[in-house]
Scaffold this motif. Structure first.
Motif, mmCIF file in Angstrom:
data_model
loop_
_atom_site.group_PDB
_atom_site.id
_atom_site.type_symbol
_atom_site.label_atom_id
_atom_site.label_comp_id
_atom_site.label_asym_id
_atom_site.label_seq_id
_atom_site.Cartn_x
_atom_site.Cartn_y
_atom_site.Cartn_z
ATOM 1 N N PHE A 99 0.786 -1.235 0.000
ATOM 2 C CA PHE A 99 0.000 0.000 0.000
ATOM 3 C C PHE A 99 0.816 1.282 0.000
ATOM 4 O O PHE A 99 0.289 2.342 -0.307
ATOM 5 C CB PHE A 99 -0.929 0.027 1.215
ATOM 6 C CG PHE A 99 -1.876 -1.133 1.270
ATOM 7 C CD1 PHE A 99 -2.905 -1.256 0.354
ATOM 8 C CD2 PHE A 99 -1.732 -2.111 2.238
ATOM 9 C CE1 PHE A 99 -3.778 -2.323 0.400
ATOM 10 C CE2 PHE A 99 -2.605 -3.186 2.303
ATOM 11 C CZ PHE A 99 -3.621 -3.295 1.381
ATOM 12 N N GLY A 100 2.091 1.237 0.406
ATOM 13 C CA GLY A 100 2.910 2.444 0.504
ATOM 14 C C GLY A 100 2.574 3.238 1.750
ATOM 15 O O GLY A 100 1.605 2.969 2.451
ATOM 16 N N HIS A 101 3.439 4.237 2.031
ATOM 17 C CA HIS A 101 3.212 5.082 3.211
ATOM 18 C C HIS A 101 2.115 6.083 2.920
ATOM 19 O O HIS A 101 2.018 6.636 1.830
ATOM 20 C CB HIS A 101 4.509 5.807 3.596
ATOM 21 C CG HIS A 101 4.359 6.645 4.827
ATOM 22 N ND1 HIS A 101 3.806 6.170 5.994
ATOM 23 C CD2 HIS A 101 4.686 7.928 5.081
ATOM 24 C CE1 HIS A 101 3.803 7.135 6.898
ATOM 25 N NE2 HIS A 101 4.333 8.216 6.369
ATOM 26 N N ARG A 102 1.306 6.339 3.927
ATOM 27 C CA ARG A 102 0.137 7.211 3.834
ATOM 28 C C ARG A 102 -0.796 6.738 2.726
ATOM 29 O O ARG A 102 -1.360 7.530 1.974
ATOM 30 C CB ARG A 102 0.520 8.674 3.667
ATOM 31 C CG ARG A 102 1.150 9.242 4.935
ATOM 32 C CD ARG A 102 1.159 10.747 4.942
ATOM 33 N NE ARG A 102 1.860 11.235 6.134
ATOM 34 C CZ ARG A 102 1.913 12.501 6.480
ATOM 35 N NH1 ARG A 102 1.335 13.411 5.738
ATOM 36 N NH2 ARG A 102 2.563 12.860 7.567
ATOM 37 N N GLY A 103 -0.950 5.434 2.649
ATOM 38 C CA GLY A 103 -1.894 4.817 1.718
ATOM 39 C C GLY A 103 -3.168 4.474 2.456
ATOM 40 O O GLY A 103 -3.794 5.341 3.068
ATOM 41 N N ILE A 104 -3.505 3.206 2.474
ATOM 42 C CA ILE A 104 -4.772 2.770 3.055
ATOM 43 C C ILE A 104 -4.900 3.109 4.535
ATOM 44 O O ILE A 104 -5.982 3.431 5.015
ATOM 45 C CB ILE A 104 -5.007 1.263 2.806
ATOM 46 C CG1 ILE A 104 -6.462 0.901 3.097
ATOM 47 C CG2 ILE A 104 -4.030 0.421 3.592
ATOM 48 C CD1 ILE A 104 -6.857 -0.475 2.636
ATOM 49 N N THR A 105 -3.792 3.066 5.279
ATOM 50 C CA THR A 105 -3.873 3.338 6.719
ATOM 51 C C THR A 105 -4.076 4.821 7.027
ATOM 52 O O THR A 105 -4.301 5.176 8.179
ATOM 53 C CB THR A 105 -2.617 2.833 7.462
ATOM 54 O OG1 THR A 105 -1.481 3.560 7.011
ATOM 55 C CG2 THR A 105 -2.409 1.338 7.261
ATOM 56 N N HIS A 106 -4.004 5.658 6.009
ATOM 57 C CA HIS A 106 -4.214 7.100 6.165
ATOM 58 C C HIS A 106 -5.351 7.577 5.252
ATOM 59 O O HIS A 106 -5.340 8.703 4.779
ATOM 60 C CB HIS A 106 -2.933 7.860 5.816
ATOM 61 C CG HIS A 106 -1.826 7.675 6.795
ATOM 62 N ND1 HIS A 106 -1.109 6.515 6.894
ATOM 63 C CD2 HIS A 106 -1.316 8.531 7.717
ATOM 64 C CE1 HIS A 106 -0.190 6.659 7.837
ATOM 65 N NE2 HIS A 106 -0.294 7.863 8.353
ATOM 66 N N SER A 107 -6.323 6.730 5.015
ATOM 67 C CA SER A 107 -7.379 7.030 4.042
ATOM 68 C C SER A 107 -8.752 7.110 4.697
ATOM 69 O O SER A 107 -8.911 6.854 5.892
ATOM 70 C CB SER A 107 -7.407 5.932 2.977
ATOM 71 O OG SER A 107 -7.907 4.726 3.543
ATOM 72 N N ALA A 108 -9.753 7.422 3.876
ATOM 73 C CA ALA A 108 -11.138 7.423 4.352
ATOM 74 C C ALA A 108 -11.545 6.030 4.809
ATOM 75 O O ALA A 108 -12.363 5.902 5.724
ATOM 76 C CB ALA A 108 -12.067 7.930 3.247
ATOM 77 N N LEU A 109 -10.956 4.991 4.214
ATOM 78 C CA LEU A 109 -11.250 3.629 4.681
ATOM 79 C C LEU A 109 -10.804 3.455 6.130
ATOM 80 O O LEU A 109 -11.499 2.823 6.930
ATOM 81 C CB LEU A 109 -10.563 2.591 3.787
ATOM 82 C CG LEU A 109 -11.135 2.446 2.391
ATOM 83 C CD1 LEU A 109 -10.272 1.499 1.560
ATOM 84 C CD2 LEU A 109 -12.561 1.964 2.436
ATOM 85 N N ALA A 110 -9.664 4.006 6.478
ATOM 86 C CA ALA A 110 -9.192 3.945 7.864
ATOM 87 C C ALA A 110 -10.122 4.743 8.773
ATOM 88 O O ALA A 110 -10.440 4.310 9.884
ATOM 89 C CB ALA A 110 -7.759 4.461 7.963
ATOM 90 N N LEU A 111 -10.571 5.911 8.297
ATOM 91 C CA LEU A 111 -11.513 6.712 9.074
ATOM 92 C C LEU A 111 -12.816 5.948 9.305
ATOM 93 O O LEU A 111 -13.359 5.935 10.413
ATOM 94 C CB LEU A 111 -11.813 8.038 8.366
ATOM 95 C CG LEU A 111 -10.674 9.040 8.281
ATOM 96 C CD1 LEU A 111 -11.035 10.171 7.341
ATOM 97 C CD2 LEU A 111 -10.338 9.577 9.657
ATOM 98 N N LEU A 112 -13.300 5.291 8.259
ATOM 99 C CA LEU A 112 -14.532 4.495 8.384
ATOM 100 C C LEU A 112 -14.340 3.332 9.347
ATOM 101 O O LEU A 112 -15.228 3.019 10.145
ATOM 102 C CB LEU A 112 -14.982 3.991 7.016
ATOM 103 C CG LEU A 112 -15.525 5.050 6.071
ATOM 104 C CD1 LEU A 112 -15.762 4.468 4.685
ATOM 105 C CD2 LEU A 112 -16.807 5.638 6.625
ATOM 106 N N ALA A 113 -13.184 2.682 9.281
ATOM 107 C CA ALA A 113 -12.904 1.575 10.195
ATOM 108 C C ALA A 113 -12.895 2.069 11.642
ATOM 109 O O ALA A 113 -13.438 1.405 12.531
ATOM 110 C CB ALA A 113 -11.578 0.911 9.839
#
Length: 149
Positions: free
Chosen positions: A64-78
């Motif tokens: 995913f790379g840095h500031r990818g999925i773990t820094h996304s709206a998906l992370a916010l939703l989770a």
């Protein structure tokens, strides 16, 4: 920067806990909030979390790379889902989610911002300071002051 994320994660938890009906000064809850404040950087092998969970961090970074999925709206939703209806006990999920949300809010204040619409490349930012700059401690101190008032 881990120190800034920890300070902001603790402040966020102290503000959020009473609103969530949870004990702000519970050592377990506070520790989980601090862990949550570092967790999004699992996607960076040189981060505090990445160094301690190196195999997982390398895998997440490679995919995913840095500031990818773990820094996304998906992370916010989770995080939001975890706060509202996660299957784990609320006393455990809430501080993790609050800590992670504080991390994302802090990263939003840097020029690199967040890739909220991941996997799209576009970033969103409210660039107040660069990570590691002389301005970072001042911005963190301002945010801590606001959280305390």
């Amino acid at each position: 920067m881990a120190g800034s994320h920890v300070a902001l994660g603790a402040a966020a938890w102290l503000v959020a806990a009473p609103r969530l009906g949870l004990p702000a000064l519970s050592p377990a809850c506070l520790a989980l909030a601090l862990a949550g404040s570092l967790l999004p950087d699992i996607d960076h092998p040189k981060s505090w979390a990445g160094q301690r969970l190196r195999p997982l961090s390398r895998a997440v970074a490679a995919v995913f790379g840095h500031r990818g999925i773990t820094h996304s709206a998906l992370a916010l939703l989770a995080c939001g889902w975890g706060l509202l209806q996660g299957g784990a006990p609320r006393w455990a999920v809430a501080p993790l989610a609050v800590g992670a949300l504080s991390h994302l809010a802090a990263d939003l204040l840097t020029p690199a911002g967040l890739r909220l619409a991941w996997p799209m490349r576009r970033t969103w930012a409210l660039p107040l300071c660069r990570s590691g700059s002389a301005m970072e401690p001042l911005v963190v101190a301002l945010l801590l002051t606001l959280a305390g008032s």
